[in-house]
Design an enzyme around this catalytic site. Structure first.
Site, PDB file in Angstrom:
ATOM      1  N   ASN A  31      16.588  18.157  24.527  1.00 27.75           N
ATOM      2  CA  ASN A  31      15.942  17.463  25.857  1.00 27.75           C
ATOM      3  C   ASN A  31      15.944  15.810  25.381  1.00 27.75           C
ATOM      4  O   ASN A  31      15.814  15.211  24.424  1.00 27.75           O
ATOM      5  CB  ASN A  31      14.807  18.119  26.103  1.00 27.75           C
ATOM      6  CG  ASN A  31      13.832  17.913  25.238  1.00 27.75           C
ATOM      7  OD1 ASN A  31      14.018  18.232  23.881  1.00 27.75           O
ATOM      8  ND2 ASN A  31      12.321  18.159  25.517  1.00 27.75           N
ATOM      9  N   VAL A  32      16.314  15.300  26.742  1.00 28.38           N
ATOM     10  CA  VAL A  32      16.124  13.675  26.665  1.00 28.38           C
ATOM     11  C   VAL A  32      15.157  13.281  28.054  1.00 28.38           C
ATOM     12  O   VAL A  32      15.722  13.695  29.063  1.00 28.38           O
ATOM     13  CB  VAL A  32      17.429  13.185  26.778  1.00 28.38           C
ATOM     14  CG1 VAL A  32      17.368  11.598  26.709  1.00 28.38           C
ATOM     15  CG2 VAL A  32      18.545  13.544  25.521  1.00 28.38           C
ATOM     16  N   GLU A  33      13.997  13.121  27.474  1.00 25.32           N
ATOM     17  CA  GLU A  33      13.133  12.813  28.809  1.00 25.32           C
ATOM     18  C   GLU A  33      13.224  11.314  29.302  1.00 25.32           C
ATOM     19  O   GLU A  33      14.193  10.487  28.679  1.00 25.32           O
ATOM     20  CB  GLU A  33      11.505  12.769  27.925  1.00 25.32           C
ATOM     21  CG  GLU A  33      11.196  14.182  27.873  1.00 25.32           C
ATOM     22  CD  GLU A  33       9.999  14.618  27.353  1.00 25.32           C
ATOM     23  OE1 GLU A  33       9.092  13.795  27.181  1.00 25.32           O
ATOM     24  OE2 GLU A  33       9.690  16.057  27.461  1.00 25.32           O
ATOM     25  N   CYS A  49      17.121  18.483  30.455  1.00 26.42           N
ATOM     26  CA  CYS A  49      16.770  19.629  29.588  1.00 26.42           C
ATOM     27  C   CYS A  49      17.775  19.933  28.573  1.00 26.42           C
ATOM     28  O   CYS A  49      19.058  19.437  28.692  1.00 26.42           O
ATOM     29  CB  CYS A  49      16.694  21.063  30.445  1.00 26.42           C
ATOM     30  SG  CYS A  49      15.235  21.098  31.705  1.00 26.42           S
ATOM     31  N   GLU A  56      19.488  22.431  27.725  1.00 27.38           N
ATOM     32  CA  GLU A  56      20.604  23.111  28.276  1.00 27.38           C
ATOM     33  C   GLU A  56      21.404  22.080  29.000  1.00 27.38           C
ATOM     34  O   GLU A  56      22.686  22.491  29.010  1.00 27.38           O
ATOM     35  CB  GLU A  56      20.078  24.179  29.231  1.00 27.38           C
ATOM     36  CG  GLU A  56      19.164  25.181  28.574  1.00 27.38           C
ATOM     37  CD  GLU A  56      17.614  25.016  28.772  1.00 27.38           C
ATOM     38  OE1 GLU A  56      17.325  23.870  28.778  1.00 27.38           O
ATOM     39  OE2 GLU A  56      16.867  25.883  28.713  1.00 27.38           O
ATOM     40  N   CYS A 106      14.347  27.111  32.087  1.00 23.58           N
ATOM     41  CA  CYS A 106      13.571  27.011  33.028  1.00 23.58           C
ATOM     42  C   CYS A 106      14.685  27.380  34.462  1.00 23.58           C
ATOM     43  O   CYS A 106      15.897  27.502  34.339  1.00 23.58           O
ATOM     44  CB  CYS A 106      13.478  25.559  33.290  1.00 23.58           C
ATOM     45  SG  CYS A 106      14.780  24.118  33.724  1.00 23.58           S
ATOM     46  N   CYS A 123      17.812  25.223  34.941  1.00 22.19           N
ATOM     47  CA  CYS A 123      18.836  25.590  33.738  1.00 22.19           C
ATOM     48  C   CYS A 123      19.560  26.855  33.887  1.00 22.19           C
ATOM     49  O   CYS A 123      20.527  26.985  33.571  1.00 22.19           O
ATOM     50  CB  CYS A 123      18.327  25.311  32.399  1.00 22.19           C
ATOM     51  SG  CYS A 123      17.854  23.437  32.293  1.00 22.19           S
TER      52      CYS A 123
HETATM   53  N1  THU Z   1      12.692  21.710  28.745  1.00 23.95           N
HETATM   54  C1  THU Z   1      14.060  21.825  28.320  1.00 23.95           C
HETATM   55  O1  THU Z   1      14.608  21.231  27.634  1.00 23.95           O
HETATM   56  N2  THU Z   1      14.397  23.055  28.741  1.00 23.95           N
HETATM   57  C2  THU Z   1      13.939  23.963  29.720  1.00 23.95           C
HETATM   58  O2  THU Z   1      14.493  25.029  30.087  1.00 23.95           O
HETATM   59  C3  THU Z   1      12.555  23.873  30.109  1.00 23.95           C
HETATM   60  C4  THU Z   1      11.923  22.439  29.694  1.00 23.95           C
HETATM   61  C5  THU Z   1      12.166  20.413  28.554  1.00 23.95           C
HETATM   62  C6  THU Z   1      12.057  19.435  29.478  1.00 23.95           C
HETATM   63  C7  THU Z   1      10.798  18.315  29.003  1.00 23.95           C
HETATM   64  O3  THU Z   1      11.518  17.389  28.266  1.00 23.95           O
HETATM   65  C8  THU Z   1       9.956  19.271  28.162  1.00 23.95           C
HETATM   66  O4  THU Z   1      10.766  20.584  28.099  1.00 23.95           O
HETATM   67  C9  THU Z   1       8.769  19.863  28.872  1.00 23.95           C
HETATM   68  O5  THU Z   1       8.898  20.291  30.150  1.00 23.95           O
END
Ligand code: THU
Length: 150
Positions: A66-68, A77, A79, A110, A113
């Site tokens: 994940n890259v916020e 996400c 994925e 999620c 995704c």
């Molecule tokens: N996140 C994912 O990388 N994949 C998911 O399917 C659910 C959420 C990440 C996004 C965010 O950086 C962190 O989890 C908290 O939501």
């Protein structure tokens, strides 16, 4: 392949994918939520007419983290990043996927995704969750897909 060999292969896949996902989670950019996520998928292709597992090396592991983003809503996400890796490395289809936290706990993809994974693996994509292997079609029943655009 016998049932025992299939089960052994299945568990080898889960182990390799879990290790790759945990490693990918180390690359997470997570200054806001603090949650690092790693995803690893078994991919085949891009030739859809070739059986999975043949010996020409087209079965491979693709990964993502994940890259916020400061806007929060633009966060990618793990994925999303995995799908990018799928195409970066030649395309094809996803067969199995594992998603874990940076602590190694299994996570379920999620909702967004699930739709993204459906595009690249379809309902038969095996998602290894905390409750075992689940076909994506059970996690996203009656999905909208490319066929609905006809
Ligand atoms: N996140 C994912 O990388 N994949 C998911 O399917 C659910 C959420 C990440 C996004 C965010 O950086 C962190 O989890 C908290 O939501």
């Amino acid at each position: 392949m016998t049932q025992d060999e299939t089960a052994a292969q299945h568990s080898a896949n889960v182990d390799s994918l879990t290790a790759a996902a945990r490693s990918a989670a180390l690359g997470a950019y997570r200054p806001y939520s603090g949650l690092g996520v790693g995803a690893a998928g078994l991919a085949v292709g891009p030739d859809a007419d070739q059986p999975a597992g043949d010996s020409d090396g087209r079965v491979r592991i693709v990964v993502g983290c994940n890259v916020e983003n400061a806007s929060y809503g633009l966060t990618l996400c793990a994925e999303c990043s995995l799908v990018s890796d799928l195409h970066r490395t030649g395309g094809g289809r996803l067969l199995e996927i594992v998603v874990v936290s940076h602590a190694g706990e299994p996570l379920a993809p999620c909702g967004r995704c699930r739709q993204l994974l459906h595009e690249h693996g379809g309902p038969s994509l095996v998602v290894h969750t905390a409750r075992g292997a689940v076909p994506l079609g059970d996690l996203l029943p009656d999905a909208f897909g490319p066929g609905d655009l006809a």
